[in-house]
Structure formats: C-alpha cells, structure tokens
Design a protein around this motif. Sequence first.
Motif, PDB file in Angstrom:
ATOM      1  N   GLU A   1      21.589   5.493 -38.664  1.00  0.00           N
ATOM      2  CA  GLU A   1      22.818   5.740 -38.447  1.00  0.00           C
ATOM      3  C   GLU A   1      23.596   7.038 -37.825  1.00  0.00           C
ATOM      4  O   GLU A   1      23.568   8.174 -38.247  1.00  0.00           O
ATOM      5  CB  GLU A   1      23.382   5.085 -40.103  1.00  0.00           C
ATOM      6  N   ARG A   2      24.496   6.935 -36.499  1.00  0.00           N
ATOM      7  CA  ARG A   2      25.119   8.066 -36.224  1.00  0.00           C
ATOM      8  C   ARG A   2      26.509   7.457 -36.285  1.00  0.00           C
ATOM      9  O   ARG A   2      27.416   7.048 -35.959  1.00  0.00           O
ATOM     10  CB  ARG A   2      24.473   8.190 -35.018  1.00  0.00           C
ATOM     11  N   PHE A   3      27.343   8.676 -36.753  1.00  0.00           N
ATOM     12  CA  PHE A   3      28.590   8.373 -37.072  1.00  0.00           C
ATOM     13  C   PHE A   3      29.314   8.810 -35.698  1.00  0.00           C
ATOM     14  O   PHE A   3      29.379  10.778 -35.480  1.00  0.00           O
ATOM     15  CB  PHE A   3      29.241   8.753 -38.105  1.00  0.00           C
ATOM     16  N   THR A   4      30.760   8.477 -35.199  1.00  0.00           N
ATOM     17  CA  THR A   4      31.150   9.353 -33.657  1.00  0.00           C
ATOM     18  C   THR A   4      32.216   8.681 -33.871  1.00  0.00           C
ATOM     19  O   THR A   4      33.174   8.143 -34.983  1.00  0.00           O
ATOM     20  CB  THR A   4      30.574   8.859 -32.799  1.00  0.00           C
ATOM     21  N   ASP A   5      33.457   9.740 -32.901  1.00  0.00           N
ATOM     22  CA  ASP A   5      35.063   9.609 -33.435  1.00  0.00           C
ATOM     23  C   ASP A   5      35.651   8.205 -33.162  1.00  0.00           C
ATOM     24  O   ASP A   5      36.291   7.820 -33.428  1.00  0.00           O
ATOM     25  CB  ASP A   5      35.630  10.256 -32.061  1.00  0.00           C
ATOM     26  N   GLN A   6      34.177   7.161 -31.950  1.00  0.00           N
ATOM     27  CA  GLN A   6      34.861   5.997 -31.319  1.00  0.00           C
ATOM     28  C   GLN A   6      34.390   5.276 -32.520  1.00  0.00           C
ATOM     29  O   GLN A   6      34.716   3.487 -32.930  1.00  0.00           O
ATOM     30  CB  GLN A   6      34.639   6.153 -29.608  1.00  0.00           C
ATOM     31  N   GLY A   7      33.396   5.164 -34.001  1.00  0.00           N
ATOM     32  CA  GLY A   7      33.349   4.830 -34.663  1.00  0.00           C
ATOM     33  C   GLY A   7      31.426   4.173 -34.729  1.00  0.00           C
ATOM     34  O   GLY A   7      30.623   5.337 -34.038  1.00  0.00           O
ATOM     35  N   PRO A   8      30.291   3.791 -35.648  1.00  0.00           N
ATOM     36  CA  PRO A   8      29.227   4.017 -35.146  1.00  0.00           C
ATOM     37  C   PRO A   8      28.323   3.320 -34.666  1.00  0.00           C
ATOM     38  O   PRO A   8      27.985   2.267 -34.013  1.00  0.00           O
ATOM     39  CB  PRO A   8      28.691   3.235 -37.048  1.00  0.00           C
ATOM     40  N   VAL A   9      27.132   4.239 -34.351  1.00  0.00           N
ATOM     41  CA  VAL A   9      26.152   3.772 -33.918  1.00  0.00           C
ATOM     42  C   VAL A   9      24.867   3.735 -34.798  1.00  0.00           C
ATOM     43  O   VAL A   9      24.854   4.826 -35.301  1.00  0.00           O
ATOM     44  CB  VAL A   9      26.120   4.896 -33.011  1.00  0.00           C
ATOM     45  N   ALA A  10      24.317   2.520 -34.913  1.00  0.00           N
ATOM     46  CA  ALA A  10      23.172   2.766 -35.353  1.00  0.00           C
ATOM     47  C   ALA A  10      21.658   2.432 -34.765  1.00  0.00           C
ATOM     48  O   ALA A  10      22.274   0.794 -33.591  1.00  0.00           O
ATOM     49  CB  ALA A  10      23.154   1.844 -37.093  1.00  0.00           C
ATOM     50  N   LEU A  11      20.411   2.423 -35.028  1.00  0.00           N
ATOM     51  CA  LEU A  11      19.512   1.304 -34.564  1.00  0.00           C
ATOM     52  C   LEU A  11      18.642   1.174 -35.799  1.00  0.00           C
ATOM     53  O   LEU A  11      18.706   2.253 -36.236  1.00  0.00           O
ATOM     54  CB  LEU A  11      18.707   2.004 -34.044  1.00  0.00           C
ATOM     55  N   LEU A  12      18.075   0.320 -35.879  1.00  0.00           N
ATOM     56  CA  LEU A  12      17.472  -0.596 -36.689  1.00  0.00           C
ATOM     57  C   LEU A  12      15.984  -1.186 -35.679  1.00  0.00           C
ATOM     58  O   LEU A  12      16.025  -1.782 -35.612  1.00  0.00           O
ATOM     59  CB  LEU A  12      17.902  -2.021 -37.063  1.00  0.00           C
ATOM     60  N   PRO A  13      15.387  -0.899 -37.360  1.00  0.00           N
ATOM     61  CA  PRO A  13      13.764  -1.182 -36.682  1.00  0.00           C
ATOM     62  C   PRO A  13      13.541  -2.324 -36.413  1.00  0.00           C
ATOM     63  O   PRO A  13      13.728  -2.890 -37.562  1.00  0.00           O
ATOM     64  CB  PRO A  13      12.754  -0.444 -37.548  1.00  0.00           C
ATOM     65  N   MET A  14      12.816  -3.591 -35.425  1.00  0.00           N
ATOM     66  CA  MET A  14      12.981  -4.502 -35.539  1.00  0.00           C
ATOM     67  C   MET A  14      11.180  -4.743 -34.777  1.00  0.00           C
ATOM     68  O   MET A  14      11.856  -4.666 -33.697  1.00  0.00           O
ATOM     69  CB  MET A  14      13.710  -5.368 -34.820  1.00  0.00           C
ATOM     70  N   GLY A  15      10.229  -4.219 -35.042  1.00  0.00           N
ATOM     71  CA  GLY A  15       9.031  -4.235 -34.613  1.00  0.00           C
ATOM     72  C   GLY A  15       9.033  -3.390 -33.064  1.00  0.00           C
ATOM     73  O   GLY A  15       9.171  -2.134 -33.849  1.00  0.00           O
ATOM     74  N   ALA A  16       8.527  -3.672 -32.283  1.00  0.00           N
ATOM     75  CA  ALA A  16       8.611  -2.903 -30.971  1.00  0.00           C
ATOM     76  C   ALA A  16       9.688  -2.812 -30.929  1.00  0.00           C
ATOM     77  O   ALA A  16       9.779  -1.499 -29.590  1.00  0.00           O
ATOM     78  CB  ALA A  16       7.204  -3.921 -29.738  1.00  0.00           C
ATOM     79  N   HIS A  17      11.401  -2.442 -31.094  1.00  0.00           N
ATOM     80  CA  HIS A  17      12.395  -1.868 -30.447  1.00  0.00           C
ATOM     81  C   HIS A  17      12.861  -2.152 -31.549  1.00  0.00           C
ATOM     82  O   HIS A  17      12.698  -2.529 -32.832  1.00  0.00           O
ATOM     83  CB  HIS A  17      13.109  -3.661 -29.661  1.00  0.00           C
ATOM     84  N   TYR A  18      15.002  -1.412 -30.899  1.00  0.00           N
ATOM     85  CA  TYR A  18      14.770  -1.490 -32.202  1.00  0.00           C
ATOM     86  C   TYR A  18      16.311  -2.280 -31.968  1.00  0.00           C
ATOM     87  O   TYR A  18      17.076  -3.455 -30.565  1.00  0.00           O
ATOM     88  CB  TYR A  18      15.718  -0.740 -32.471  1.00  0.00           C
ATOM     89  N   GLY A  19      17.363  -3.257 -33.419  1.00  0.00           N
ATOM     90  CA  GLY A  19      18.534  -3.816 -33.242  1.00  0.00           C
ATOM     91  C   GLY A  19      19.776  -2.347 -32.997  1.00  0.00           C
ATOM     92  O   GLY A  19      19.934  -1.612 -33.547  1.00  0.00           O
ATOM     93  N   GLY A  20      20.777  -2.862 -32.304  1.00  0.00           N
ATOM     94  CA  GLY A  20      21.677  -1.927 -31.496  1.00  0.00           C
ATOM     95  C   GLY A  20      22.958  -2.424 -32.121  1.00  0.00           C
ATOM     96  O   GLY A  20      22.899  -3.234 -31.334  1.00  0.00           O
ATOM     97  N   ILE A  21      23.412  -1.344 -32.743  1.00  0.00           N
ATOM     98  CA  ILE A  21      25.041  -1.653 -33.017  1.00  0.00           C
ATOM     99  C   ILE A  21      25.885  -0.557 -32.603  1.00  0.00           C
ATOM    100  O   ILE A  21      24.881   0.500 -33.106  1.00  0.00           O
ATOM    101  CB  ILE A  21      24.586  -2.211 -34.426  1.00  0.00           C
ATOM    102  N   CYS A  22      26.403  -0.529 -31.880  1.00  0.00           N
ATOM    103  CA  CYS A  22      27.673   0.506 -31.354  1.00  0.00           C
ATOM    104  C   CYS A  22      28.819   0.045 -31.483  1.00  0.00           C
ATOM    105  O   CYS A  22      29.857  -0.850 -31.256  1.00  0.00           O
ATOM    106  CB  CYS A  22      27.281   0.760 -29.411  1.00  0.00           C
ATOM    107  N   GLY A  23      29.350   1.106 -32.465  1.00  0.00           N
ATOM    108  CA  GLY A  23      30.908   0.565 -32.567  1.00  0.00           C
ATOM    109  C   GLY A  23      31.685   1.083 -31.263  1.00  0.00           C
ATOM    110  O   GLY A  23      31.350   2.554 -30.776  1.00  0.00           O
TER     111      GLY A  23
END
Length: 414
Positions: free
Chosen positions: A220-242
């Motif tokens: 979980e990476r906080f930034t001025d625009q909002g949070p950015v997160a990468l969640l582990p899902m096997g061979a890839h990540y679930g990306g979430i970007c505010g």
Amino acid sequence: MGRLGPAAGDRYHSRMSETLDILILGAGLVGSSLACALEGRGYRCALVEASPVASPPPGFDERKLALAAASLNALRALDVSPRLATPPFPIRRLHVSRAGDFGVVRLQAGDYGREAFGGVVLARELGAALESRMATLRDTRTIRPARVVAVRNGDEAVEVEIERDGTTTALRARLLVAADGTRSFAREALGIGTQEHDYGQTLVVCSVGCERAPDGTAYERFTDQGPVALLPMGAHYGGICGVDRADAPRVLALDDAAFADYLQQRFGWRAGRILRVGKRSAYPIVRVLADRLVAPRAVLLGNAAQTIHPIGAQGFNLGLRDALTLAECLGAGVDPGSESLLAGYAAKRREDRERTLAFSDGLARLSANDSGTMRLLRSIGLTLLGNVPDLGAPLVSGAMGYRGEVPALARGGA
C-alpha cells in the motif's frame, strides 16, 4: 442462488400473504453472506434482488478483495470459500509507505504467530461461490428479479411492495434487512439520514503483471492523489489506484502501455518493472454513513449502513462482520425484529464500526495531507511502526478483522 422455477414461483406467490421472519433486500456480497449465516437457525427467510438471474448482482465484479483472516474464517465456516474457483491468495507480508516521506512499515505474519494476515480473492469469484452456496439453502427463498417500490413500518411487521413482471406484490416480514447498497432505497424509505463526504477521487482497478512475481506481499503506497496498492494474486497482482477525480478521464483514456507507465510513476519499483496491465474499471470514492443502523423492525447492513474509503481494504470485511453479528444475535425462538434485539445488535457493532470508520477516514485524510509538518509526523510514525513490534500489533489486529466484539464465526467458531 436458490432460484425459483415457474412452478415453485407460483407456489410462493400463492403464499405471499403470510408473514416471513426475515426479508433481506439485496443479494450482493453482504446480503448473500447473511442468508448463508442464517441457514439452520429456524427462520423463514426470503431474499429480494433487482438484477436479472442471468446478470450478477452489484459487487460481483472485477475488484480484488483483500479478505481479513477473520473473514476467511467465517467464509470457511459458511461453506463458501471451499466453493471458490481460485483459493484465496495468502497475504503473508504488509509493506506500507508514503511517497515523499521517509520510513516504511514492513510487517510479517510469522512475527505475529500467523501464517497469513488474510487472503485476496476476485469479487466476481466470491460472488459465484456465494451463489453456489445459496443454491443449497433450505431456509431462504430468492425472489429475482424484483424491484422494491415501497417500504412501510408496522408494529408487528414491515410491509414491502415489490414489482415483478409488471405485477406489484406485498411481502410482510418481522425483520427487514436492508443490504441494498450505498444508495439504499430501504434506508431512505425508513427515514434514516446519511452523512456524506466526497473524497474527490476515483478508484481505478485492474490486474497488473510485474517483473518480480508476487511473494505474498501486499503493498500500500500513499500519494497526494490517493492510495496505490498491489495485492498478490498468483502470477500477477490486483492493482488499485486512487486518481484525482478531475484527472480520472485522462487516466482512464490511456492505452495499456501508457497506463502501465503512469502506474509505475505512482507506485515506484518495489515489485520491479510493471510489464502489463489488464482491463480497467473505475469507481468514485465517496463515504456515505447512515445516521443509525436500526429502525422499527429494520436493520441496515454493509454499504447501506456504511460505504467507506477503500484504503486499508476494510469495506466488505466490515459488512461481513455486520452480517455475522446479526445472525449471532438471532437466537432460536426470538422475535427477530424486536426492539431489544435490534438495540443489542447496534450495541455489539458500535466499537468495531466506530474504530474501523475512524481508521479508514483518518488514514485517507492523513495520507493526503501534504503539509511539511504532517510529512515529518507521518515519516516518524512510519519509522516507529516499522521498527517497534508492539506498536504494529494493533494495526495487525485490525487488518486481520479483530476489532471490538468479534463474531464467533469470524474467530473460527461454530
């Protein structure tokens, strides 16, 4: 779900005048979970869902859900998680940072005597698992598609009018459960007001392939625009970007390569180079809190009770604990809509709800504050959390879903 064929539907309509024990509005993740938790408790239940049988209910989408350990316990006990097409991907480590600040929080489940803090699932797959379990329920009948057009309180029951195939029918229930989402029709009809706060952000969700394969770390990476997160899902990540709301149209119009570059700039290189991104979905981030959880013979659950900032992945986990607590309050032989029962439910939910709301909103506002003083205080806080184990324990406990009075199913009990 436990859908009714034409013949069964005719039998059901012929008995509409009888009073149900519990009527659930909304077959989303929380409403379906409640139906599963009520099975075998001796109540006659019905669930009303507006979406067609061939279409998934709202919430059964491409979002990646970080399920707390308490939620995984409950879904296992409810015979839902064994039905997942893909088992939950374990979160063994948490990595929390803020762009422009020094200090990083690194937490490992093993340091707290746990194999994992929780697991990641696709909302669509969790929805399918819930539908599979719902199809086996004997105590809950599903009415779908049906649109609620009126809700009226009564001393002994709540009356709900539904429109189905052009026909309006009245249902009566000793307890009405509104699990019909952020813009809850039932909540408004019951006269329960809300407090709203628009964070001015849009959440962009997609799959992300990185140079370094996931190793069980949730970022979980906080930034001025909002949070950015990468969640582990096997061979890839679930990306979430505010994304700042004003900038969202531009960001959503980027092609895959340009969006990968944008995400790399926002997130950094902790998982190596971002190699590919999947189809993007977008959701506005607005907090909507109901002024109260109960009304005469009615209760709000999930997003109808509170829709919160996705930072820290608290939303569904909190709503699931709503459902589990309500099911636990509904002991054998009690009037499910009695004033004392609903007051007891609200009291049981108070600490968990208040602490989770304070955590979610406080973290969102704190991480967005760009003043020099706040940067310094945040950096000191991150440094301390990352280096003093005792300070990290409350964060870990909350992340795993253990706040307030934890329902027995969430603890792994029966």
